[in-house]
Design an enzyme around this catalytic site. Structure first.
Site, PDB file in Angstrom:
ATOM      1  N   SER A  36      65.493  -3.352 -19.294  1.00 13.01           N
ATOM      2  CA  SER A  36      66.646  -2.453 -19.221  1.00 13.01           C
ATOM      3  C   SER A  36      67.780  -2.849 -20.168  1.00 13.01           C
ATOM      4  O   SER A  36      68.632  -2.027 -20.497  1.00 13.01           O
ATOM      5  CB  SER A  36      67.178  -2.390 -17.788  1.00 13.01           C
ATOM      6  OG  SER A  36      67.482  -3.692 -17.320  1.00 13.01           O
ATOM      7  N   HIS A  72      74.033  -6.090 -17.380  1.00 15.47           N
ATOM      8  CA  HIS A  72      74.045  -5.022 -18.371  1.00 15.47           C
ATOM      9  C   HIS A  72      75.448  -4.894 -18.967  1.00 15.47           C
ATOM     10  O   HIS A  72      76.367  -5.613 -18.581  1.00 15.47           O
ATOM     11  CB  HIS A  72      73.592  -3.709 -17.730  1.00 15.47           C
ATOM     12  CG  HIS A  72      72.202  -3.765 -17.190  1.00 15.47           C
ATOM     13  ND1 HIS A  72      71.925  -4.034 -15.867  1.00 15.47           N
ATOM     14  CD2 HIS A  72      71.001  -3.607 -17.796  1.00 15.47           C
ATOM     15  CE1 HIS A  72      70.622  -4.041 -15.673  1.00 15.47           C
ATOM     16  NE2 HIS A  72      70.027  -3.778 -16.821  1.00 15.47           N
ATOM     17  N   ASP A 121      77.281  -5.410 -11.276  1.00 19.69           N
ATOM     18  CA  ASP A 121      76.341  -5.568 -12.395  1.00 19.69           C
ATOM     19  C   ASP A 121      77.024  -6.407 -13.468  1.00 19.69           C
ATOM     20  O   ASP A 121      77.914  -5.929 -14.184  1.00 19.69           O
ATOM     21  CB  ASP A 121      75.950  -4.199 -12.958  1.00 19.69           C
ATOM     22  CG  ASP A 121      74.906  -4.307 -14.061  1.00 19.69           C
ATOM     23  OD1 ASP A 121      74.583  -5.437 -14.475  1.00 19.69           O
ATOM     24  OD2 ASP A 121      74.431  -3.251 -14.523  1.00 19.69           O
TER      25      ASP A 121
END
Length: 624
Positions: free
Chosen positions: A349, A595, A592
């Site tokens: 990702s 990312h 998060d």
């Protein structure tokens, strides 16, 4: 008495015919005779010195000073500055000798002095490239005899009259007006509002740039230029704001904004051999590369702007290597490089993060956005195994294939017949047949090797039919990357396909991990002290060893350190707009910090990818 009467004047005149030369040198003593000889020798020596004194113009023969007199005129202006101007006029050698001992002052003239001597006068106008006028207050660097003018730069002009608003660079004998810098231009007169680079024997008019034109231009400040040339901006690296409403010309540092001045080819030459990953993050108000909220293709997970993140300063940083300058990613140029080609991202990702960043940058450069679309018409990019964005006008695609380990996730049955998940360390990931012929492939893996199952390595790693009861994660990673390397060597054609591998991207969980309360929502600035950076990951050391054993050349995008600085760039609590009831009770437990927000850090990865593609293109052209 007889001798003396010979020289009595007759009618007020002397009888020169009666004068004999031997009488002049009829000295009665040896001392007197020696004195006369010495005097004559000194006289002859002085005469030869004056006759053959070197000219201030190094290209002229010495003896031309007999026929041409060059004097230096010094004039004090009312504003306190002093003007020193060379003037040339044709005189006899006696006048030149006289002026050597008795120089005269002359008042300053606003007219341009002509260059006299044996050189021809070129009246053909030079090729002119428009540049914008520059302000005042400039410094002087290295001009032995300089008269300071204003606001203009002349670089390497041996005989260039320069008026106001200029800087002369490289002038041993230059005229410079007020608030201006002369750097080394032999015999330079300064005109107005123009930059000249390497123009011997040129007169500068207004608002122009001359490059290597060996002609004399007789252009005035009234010259009319095309509107597009008059509006051309001054490169920001050349102008230093003094804080007093004026600007100062400064010497351009290595790589700073040279793309505008010397072109992309100059930048690319400097990128060859440069370590693009040793540098720092610097604030740049011209960033980000696309407006926040303008790209509808960004997943909610990365769209911190739409998710309400209040601070946007993290978007204003660009990565600056120490030894060179990264060219700003030009979407149109990159699309032209990719015309008729496929660029594919393969990985986890974080590579999807990079893929979406590039889609937005390239799409931003396309006027008709309807000609940029996902091949299957999809608008969300988290559930399928592959995606492809089409740029119709360029007949190219930018694609993403999901492969978090680069090797295959598998299922096998234990002794009891129960299915269990394993990781086949000896098989390349699915869909490899679909992307092996792409023109550019960017691989990555890393974060999934830190999860509990892979970190523990118990009954999980498999080779052939053998499932390891326990295997160290680092050894498992080495086996997987070796499998990948063998596949690349066997299946990828290096004459057609450029292979990249993007390294590990740093995480910044504080107080726990992604699933145990780790947080980063309070971070708003990058790390500035390198002592707080984490050690280089062992897995990346293993990766580099595998590269060395491969036949296929792999370009390593080693972003680990540059991402480690950016603790401020993660979505944190701004990873989504709407939380579930459970998440609303404790939203800080669902942050998060792996990312990256878009626009943000992955844009810099793509600028590095762009730079590497430019280098490959340049090297390929050099071989032709």
């Amino acid at each position: 008495m007889a001798d003396s009467t010979k020289y009595i004047p007759i009618n007020n005149r002397t009888l020169f015919p009666e004068l004999k030369l031997k009488n002049i040198f009829s000295f009665r003593t040896t001392i007197t005779r020696a004195f006369v000889y010495i005097f004559v020798a000194i006289f002859v020596a002085v005469t030869f010195f004056l006759a053959f004194n070197p000219s201030s113009d190094p290209s002229s023969p010495w003896f031309t000073n007999i026929f041409t007199d060059t004097s230096i005129t010094t004039t004090a202006k009312p504003n306190g500055t002093t003007t020193v101007s060379p003037s040339s006029d044709d005189r006899s050698h006696f006048s030149s000798i006289y002026s050597y001992f008795f120089p005269t002052n002359s008042s300053e003239s606003n007219q341009t002095s002509s260059v006299s001597g044996s050189r021809p006068l070129y009246l053909d106008p030079p090729n002119v490239v428009q540049d914008s006028p520059i302000g005042s207050n400039q410094s002087s660097i290295g001009s032995p005899v300089s008269q300071i003018g204003s606001n203009r730069t002349a670089i390497g002009s041996p005989h260039s009259p320069i008026g106001s608003n200029q800087s002369a660079i490289g002038s041993p004998v230059s005229q410079i007006g007020s608030n201006r810098t002369a750097i080394g231009s032999p015999v330079t007169e300064i005109g107005s509002n123009r930059t000249s680079i390497g123009a011997p024997l040129s007169q500068f008019g207004s608002n122009q740039t001359n490059k290597e034109v060996p002609k004399l231009e007789t252009e005035s400040n009234n010259t009319v230029k095309p509107r597009e040339e008059l509006n051309k901006p001054v490169p920001t690296s050349l102008v230093n704001d003094t804080g007093s409403g004026s600007s100062q010309i400064v010497e351009e540092s290595k790589g700073d904004n040279v793309e505008k001045k010397q072109g992309i080819e100059y930048l690319v030459k400097n990128l060859v051999g440069c370590d693009l990953f040793d540098g720092e993050w610097v604030m740049d108000e011209s960033y980000p590369l696309y407006e926040p909220g303008s790209c509808s293709l960004i997943d909610e997970q990365f769209n911190c702007f739409n998710n309400g993140r209040p601070d946007l300063g993290f978007q204003k940083y660009k990565w600056k290597p120490k030894g060179c300058t990264l060219p700003r990613l030009d979407g149109s140029k990159m699309l032209n490089m990719l015309r008729g080609k496929r660029l594919v991202f393969v990985g986890d990702s974080l590579n999807r993060n990079m893929w979406e960043s590039l889609i937005c940058i390239l799409r931003n450069s396309v006027q008709d956005k309807t000609k940029v679309y996902e091949a299957s018409g999809r608008h969300h990019f988290r559930s399928e195994a592959s995606y492809a964005f089409v740029f119709k006008d360029y007949n190219c695609t930018v694609e993403f294939f999901v492969a978090p380990f680069l090797v295959q996730e598998w299922e096998t049955k234990d002794k009891n017949g129960t299915k269990k998940e394993t990781l086949r360390l000896d098989l390349i990931s699915s869909y490899s047949e679909q992307y092996k012929t792409a023109d550019v492939i960017v691989f990555n893996t890393g974060h999934w090797w830190t999860h509990d199952k892979t970190a523990k390595g118990q009954d999980y790693y498999q080779e052939g039919s053998h499932v390891y009861k326990e295997l160290n994660v680092l050894e498992a990673f080495r086996k997987a990357i070796t499998t990948w390397g063998i596949w690349v060597d066997a299946n990828v054609n290096p004459t057609k396909t450029s292979v990249f591998f993007r390294g590990y991207s740093a995480s910044h969980f504080s107080g726990g991990q992604w699933n145990s309360g780790g947080a980063c929502d309070h971070e708003t600035e990058p790390i500035k002290n390198t002592t707080y950076l984490t050690p280089y990951p062992d897995k990346m050391v293993v990766l580099e060893k595998v590269f060395k054993g491969m036949k296929t050349g792999v370009t390593y995008l080693n972003v680990t350190r540059l991402t480690d600085f950016r603790k401020d760039g993660h979505p944190s609590i701004y990873r989504k707009q709407h939380y579930t009831a459970e998440e609303q009770k404790s939203p800080l437990h669902y942050q998060d910090c792996s990312h990256w927000c878009l626009p943000g850090v992955p844009d810099a990865w793509n600028e590095i990818l762009y730079a590497e593609l430019l280098v490959k293109q340049y090297q390929s052209q050099q071989k032709m």
